[in-house]
Scaffold this motif. Structure first.
Motif, PDB file in Angstrom:
ATOM      1  N   ARG A 119      43.939  39.233  38.814  1.00 18.62           N
ATOM      2  CA  ARG A 119      43.222  39.881  39.910  1.00 18.62           C
ATOM      3  C   ARG A 119      41.790  40.248  39.484  1.00 18.62           C
ATOM      4  NH1 ARG A 119      44.067  42.729  44.714  1.00 18.62           N
ATOM      5  NH2 ARG A 119      46.201  41.980  44.774  1.00 18.62           N
ATOM      6  N   THR A 122      39.632  37.031  39.530  1.00 23.71           N
ATOM      7  CA  THR A 122      39.300  36.602  40.890  1.00 23.71           C
ATOM      8  C   THR A 122      38.301  37.555  41.540  1.00 23.71           C
ATOM      9  OG1 THR A 122      41.293  37.753  41.683  1.00 23.71           O
ATOM     10  CG2 THR A 122      41.478  35.393  41.230  1.00 23.71           C
ATOM     11  N   ASP A 123      38.430  38.846  41.277  1.00 22.49           N
ATOM     12  CA  ASP A 123      37.452  39.802  41.813  1.00 22.49           C
ATOM     13  C   ASP A 123      36.062  39.549  41.228  1.00 22.49           C
ATOM     14  OD1 ASP A 123      39.317  41.043  43.422  1.00 22.49           O
ATOM     15  OD2 ASP A 123      39.744  42.656  41.998  1.00 22.49           O
ATOM     16  N   GLN A 144      36.426  33.358  49.826  1.00 23.35           N
ATOM     17  CA  GLN A 144      37.146  34.632  49.904  1.00 23.35           C
ATOM     18  C   GLN A 144      38.519  34.454  50.526  1.00 23.35           C
ATOM     19  OE1 GLN A 144      34.523  37.219  52.075  1.00 23.35           O
ATOM     20  NE2 GLN A 144      33.434  37.895  50.244  1.00 23.35           N
ATOM     21  N   THR A 145      38.596  33.678  51.590  1.00 19.46           N
ATOM     22  CA  THR A 145      39.883  33.469  52.256  1.00 19.46           C
ATOM     23  C   THR A 145      40.852  32.739  51.345  1.00 19.46           C
ATOM     24  OG1 THR A 145      38.754  33.364  54.389  1.00 19.46           O
ATOM     25  CG2 THR A 145      40.981  32.475  54.279  1.00 19.46           C
ATOM     26  N   ARG A 148      41.856  35.057  48.287  1.00 19.77           N
ATOM     27  CA  ARG A 148      42.674  36.222  48.637  1.00 19.77           C
ATOM     28  C   ARG A 148      44.085  35.812  49.053  1.00 19.77           C
ATOM     29  NH1 ARG A 148      39.715  40.971  49.303  1.00 19.77           N
ATOM     30  NH2 ARG A 148      37.446  40.677  49.266  1.00 19.77           N
ATOM     31  N   ARG A 151      45.869  34.185  46.023  1.00 20.26           N
ATOM     32  CA  ARG A 151      46.133  35.214  45.012  1.00 20.26           C
ATOM     33  C   ARG A 151      47.344  36.050  45.373  1.00 20.26           C
ATOM     34  NH1 ARG A 151      41.426  39.420  43.796  1.00 20.26           N
ATOM     35  NH2 ARG A 151      41.926  40.072  45.922  1.00 20.26           N
ATOM     36  N   ARG A 152      47.474  36.412  46.655  1.00 22.57           N
ATOM     37  CA  ARG A 152      48.656  37.173  47.062  1.00 22.57           C
ATOM     38  C   ARG A 152      49.929  36.372  46.835  1.00 22.57           C
ATOM     39  NH1 ARG A 152      47.512  41.651  50.360  1.00 22.57           N
ATOM     40  NH2 ARG A 152      45.553  42.508  49.617  1.00 22.57           N
ATOM     41  N   MET A 216      37.722  35.313  56.165  1.00 23.09           N
ATOM     42  CA  MET A 216      37.345  36.712  56.068  1.00 23.09           C
ATOM     43  C   MET A 216      36.078  36.957  56.876  1.00 23.09           C
ATOM     44  SD  MET A 216      39.647  38.191  54.274  1.00 23.09           S
ATOM     45  CE  MET A 216      38.808  39.747  54.036  1.00 23.09           C
ATOM     46  N   GLU A 231      41.439  41.775  56.706  1.00 22.78           N
ATOM     47  CA  GLU A 231      42.321  41.451  55.590  1.00 22.78           C
ATOM     48  C   GLU A 231      43.186  40.261  55.974  1.00 22.78           C
ATOM     49  OE1 GLU A 231      44.720  44.646  54.166  1.00 22.78           O
ATOM     50  OE2 GLU A 231      43.111  46.128  54.292  1.00 22.78           O
ATOM     51  N   ASN A 233      46.591  38.959  54.391  1.00 19.33           N
ATOM     52  CA  ASN A 233      47.648  39.172  53.426  1.00 19.33           C
ATOM     53  C   ASN A 233      48.607  37.987  53.434  1.00 19.33           C
ATOM     54  OD1 ASN A 233      46.943  41.957  52.535  1.00 19.33           O
ATOM     55  ND2 ASN A 233      47.275  42.403  54.685  1.00 19.33           N
TER      56      ASN A 233
END
Length: 407
Positions: A119, A122-123, A144-145, A148, A151-152, A216, A231, A233
Motif C-alpha cells: 500500500r 502504490t501510494d 488511480q482507478t 485502487r 490494490r483492494r 476516480m 471511492e 472499493n
C-alpha cells in the motif's frame, strides 16, 4: 551462534526465578524477552530516521512510520519464541501449542506487513504521478482507478491467504481442511450460491479496473443528480453529490445499467442555456452582445469553435435563443452558464428592454357593425377628448359623456 548465546542468557535469567512456581517463571521469561525486544525495536525505529545520511530521504521516513508496528511485533514474536526454548515450566503439549501460536502470529504479522508495504508503494506512485505538471488529467485518474481497485483485490486475496496459512499451522485446522477438500463438490456449490453477490461485485471490480467505464473523480449523472466518483472499493462505489450527499452503489451496477459519464473522454464540457425573448429582438445585436460578455467570463475555456448564439425555437409569444460556450470541467460549466445568463439579462434590461418577453392582447368586435371596444364595457365612464393629438383622423366626433349626477 547468536541464538545459542541468546538462549543461554535467557536460561541464566530463568535460574534467578527458581524461587517462583515454574509456570509463572516461564511466563515472566517470555514477557521479559518480549519487553526487551520492544525496547530495542523502539530504539532502532526512532534512531534510524535520524542518521545523517537518511534524514532527507522521505521514503525511509514513510516506510518506517508505516512499518513501525509490524517491525516491533515481529521482533517481539521472534524474541519470545526463541526464549521458549529456555523455559522449563511448561508441559510438552503447552510448549508445542505455544510454538504453533508464535508461528501463526509471525505469519499474520509478516503477511499484513507485506500488505502495508504494498500500500505504501502504490501510494507513493499515485502521489508522484499526481504531482507531475504535464500529466494528463484522464491519465492520472485512469492510473488511480486501476491501482485502487486492483490494490483492494490483491489485499483481500493476500489477506485471505495469510489468514489461511497461519491457521493451517494448527493440526485441528489441517484436519478440517482435509475433510473440506474431500467434500469440495458440495462445499463449492454452497459457497458459490451464498457468495454470488460478493463474487459478482469482485469480478465487476476487475472489469472496472480494466475497461474503466468510470474513474476516480469522474462526474456521473445518477437519479438526476450530479455525482463525482469519490471511492472505488472492491464491491461498491461511493459517489459524492454537489450538496455533499453520498451514494453507495454496488460496483456491478455500472456494468449492468446505462449511466451518463460527463468526463469519460475529456473533462471539458459545453455550457448551454436558453433565453426567451420577444420577436422584436435584433438577433445580430444580441449575438454581438453575447460575444462581448463571454470574453469577460473567467470560466470560459477560450475555445472559439464551441461558441454559438442561435434561435433554437419559437412559439406564439416568444422565441428561444440558445447560447453555448466551452468550459474546462463540470463545475466551471455550471458557473459559466449562470454567469452568462446573469450578464445577458442585465445588458438586455439596461440597453434593450423591448426585447424582454411581453404579453399581447388583441380586442376585435363580435360583428362588423359593432365597435371593438363598446362604451358599455368601460367602468366608470371616462371623458374622451373630442380633439387633440390622441384623436385619430378617422375617429368620429361623439358628444361629451354625461357627467354623473347631471341630466
Amino acid at each position: 551462534m547468536i541464538e545459542n548465546s541468546y538462549v543461554r542468557s535467557i536460561t541464566r535469567l530463568g535460574h534467578l526465578l527458581d524461587w517462583l512456581p515454574s509456570p509463572l517463571g516461564s511466563i515472566l521469561i517470555l514477557v521479559f524477552a518480549a519487553g526487551i525486544a520492544l525496547l530495542s525495536s523502539r530504539i532502532i525505529t526512532d534512531a534510524l530516521p535520524r542518521l545523517p545520511g537518511l534524514r532527507r530521504v522521505q521514503f525511509i521516513h514513510a516506510i518506517i512510520a508505516r512499518l513501525r508496528a509490524p517491525i516491533r511485533n515481529g521482533l517481539m514474536i521472534i524474541a519470545a519464541s526463541a526464549a521458549l526454548q529456555a523455559t522449563v515450566g511448561f508441559t510438552d503439549a503447552t510448549t508445542s501449542f505455544l510454538e504453533q501460536v508464535f508461528i501463526c502470529l509471525f505469519i499474520l504479522n509478516l503477511g499484513f506487513g507485506i500488505i502495508r508495504t504494498f500500500r505504501l508503494l502504490t501510494d507513493q506512485y499515485l502521489t508522484r504521478i499526481s504531482a507531475r505538471d504535464h500529466a494528463d488529467d484522464i491519465t492520472v485518474r485512469s492510473h488511480q482507478t486501476q491501482i485502487r481497485v486492483l490494490r483492494r483485490l490483491i489485499e483481500i486475496s493476500f489477506g485471505v491467504l495469510t489468514v489461511a496459512s497461519s491457521l493451517m499451522v494448527f493440526h485441528s485446522v489441517q484436519k478440517f481442511g482435509v475433510s473440506l477438500f474431500a467434500s469440495a463438490g458440495a462445499a463449492s456449490l454452497i459457497v458459490g450460491l451464498s457468495a454470488r453477490p460478493a463474487l459478482t461485485n469482485l469480478i465487476a471490480g476487475i472489469q472496472i479496473a480494466v475497461t474503466q467505464p468510470i474513474r476516480m473523480e469522474d462526474m456521473l449523472i445518477l437519479n438526476g443528480d450530479w455525482a463525482w466518483v469519490e471511492e472505488i472499493n472492491a464491491t461498491y462505489v461511493v459517489l459524492r453529490t454537489w450538496d455533499r450527499r453520498r451514494y453507495i452503489v454496488p460496483i456491478s451496477y455500472f456494468l449492468e445499467n446505462p449511466f451518463q459519464n460527463w468526463t469519460h473522454s475529456s473533462p471539458s464540457l459545453i455550457a448551454s442555456l436558453f433565453l426567451w425573448l420577444d420577436y422584436q429582438t435584433p438577433v445580430d445585436r444580441l449575438r454581438e452582445m453575447y460575444f462581448e460578455e463571454l470574453a469577460k467570463c473567467p470560466d470560459w475555456d477560450q475555445d472559439k469553435t464551441s461558441i454559438g448564439c442561435q434561435i433554437a425555437d419559437s412559439n406564439a409569444q416568444v422565441m428561444s435563443i440558445r447560447l453555448i460556450a466551452g468550459a474546462p470541467d463540470a463545475n466551471s460549466m455550471w458557473d459559466l452558464a449562470c454567469d452568462i445568463r446573469e450578464r445577458m439579462l442585465r445588458r438586455l434590461r439596461l440597453e434593450m428592454p423591448e426585447c424582454l418577453p411581453r404579453g399581447r392582447t388583441a380586442i376585435v368586435p363580435g360583428a362588423p357593425e359593432q365597435n371593438a371596444w363598446p362604451d358599455a364595457l368601460v367602468a366608470p365612464p371616462v371623458n374622451r377628448p373630442q380633439d387633440g393629438p390622441y384623436r385619430g383622423p378617422d375617429m368620429p366626433v361623439s358628444p361629451p359623456a354625461a357627467t354623473p349626477g347631471r341630466p
